[in-house]
Design a protein around this motif. Structure first.
Motif, short mmCIF file in Angstrom:
data_model
loop_
_atom_site.label_atom_id
_atom_site.label_comp_id
_atom_site.label_asym_id
_atom_site.label_seq_id
_atom_site.Cartn_x
_atom_site.Cartn_y
_atom_site.Cartn_z
N LEU A 21 4.75 5.15 2.50
CA LEU A 21 5.43 4.42 3.69
C LEU A 21 4.72 3.62 4.58
N ILE A 22 3.68 4.19 4.95
CA ILE A 22 2.98 3.39 6.12
C ILE A 22 2.07 2.27 5.40
N ARG A 23 1.57 2.21 3.99
CA ARG A 23 1.08 0.99 3.71
C ARG A 23 2.12 0.13 3.38
N LEU A 24 3.41 0.20 2.94
CA LEU A 24 4.42 -0.98 2.89
C LEU A 24 4.77 -1.31 4.49
N ARG A 25 4.85 -0.45 5.32
CA ARG A 25 5.20 -0.73 6.60
C ARG A 25 4.06 -1.80 7.14
N THR A 26 3.07 -1.61 6.80
CA THR A 26 1.95 -2.24 7.70
C THR A 26 1.44 -3.42 6.97
N GLY A 27 1.69 -3.54 5.45
CA GLY A 27 1.11 -4.47 4.59
C GLY A 27 -0.20 -4.44 4.09
N HIS A 28 -0.70 -3.34 4.76
CA HIS A 28 -2.29 -2.87 4.23
C HIS A 28 -2.12 -2.14 2.96
N ASN A 29 -2.04 -2.48 1.85
CA ASN A 29 -1.74 -2.01 0.47
C ASN A 29 -2.50 -2.51 -0.69
N ARG A 30 -2.20 -2.12 -1.75
CA ARG A 30 -2.80 -2.44 -2.90
C ARG A 30 -1.93 -3.66 -3.61
N LEU A 31 -0.75 -4.19 -3.03
CA LEU A 31 -0.13 -5.47 -3.67
C LEU A 31 -0.90 -6.62 -3.73
N ASN A 32 -0.63 -7.48 -4.80
CA ASN A 32 -1.41 -8.57 -4.83
C ASN A 32 -1.65 -9.70 -3.39
N LYS A 40 -9.98 -10.42 -2.06
CA LYS A 40 -10.40 -11.12 -3.11
C LYS A 40 -10.32 -10.38 -4.44
N LEU A 41 -9.76 -9.38 -4.33
CA LEU A 41 -9.86 -8.68 -5.65
C LEU A 41 -8.91 -8.76 -6.59
N ALA A 42 -7.80 -9.67 -6.25
CA ALA A 42 -6.73 -9.85 -7.20
C ALA A 42 -6.92 -11.37 -7.30
#
Length: 105
Positions: A21-32, A40-42
């Motif tokens: 949830l915190i990753r989704l809320r903050t945008g600091h996540n593993r999405l592209n 620059k990993l995606a």
């Protein structure tokens, strides 16, 4: 610091659910979108659907590749705010959606 005397819905969830949830809320996540812009990993910020950047809002609200899973969890339209900050029941729906969609955030 004093320990919490009352626990809100977020703090009664498992550690794994809280992290998602915190990753989704903050945008600091593993999405592209984040992995491309920040590290620059995606190769691209775009979602596999090709319609827009892969962000938390996109996967929770609009991604056509996840329509079936989304409709199973939320049969009627639900605002993003509710999915990320709602009651414990809504927060659990969000984390179960992430798991059933096979996403790693």
């Amino acid at each position: 610091m004093r320990p919490r005397t009352n626990r809100d819905d977020y703090h009664t969830m498992s550690r794994e659910q809280q992290v998602n949830l915190i990753r989704l809320r903050t945008g600091h996540n593993r999405l592209n979108a984040h992995m491309n812009r920040k590290f620059k990993l995606a190769p691209s910020p775009t979602c596999a659907c090709g319609q827009e950047d892969q962000t938390a809002e996109h996967i929770l609200q609009r991604c056509p590749l996840l329509d079936e899973e989304r409709k199973e969890v939320w049969p009627s339209p639900t605002p993003l705010q509710t999915k990320l900050y709602g009651s414990r029941q809504e927060l659990e729906k969000t984390t179960s959606f992430i798991t059933s969609a096979g996403l790693i955030v």
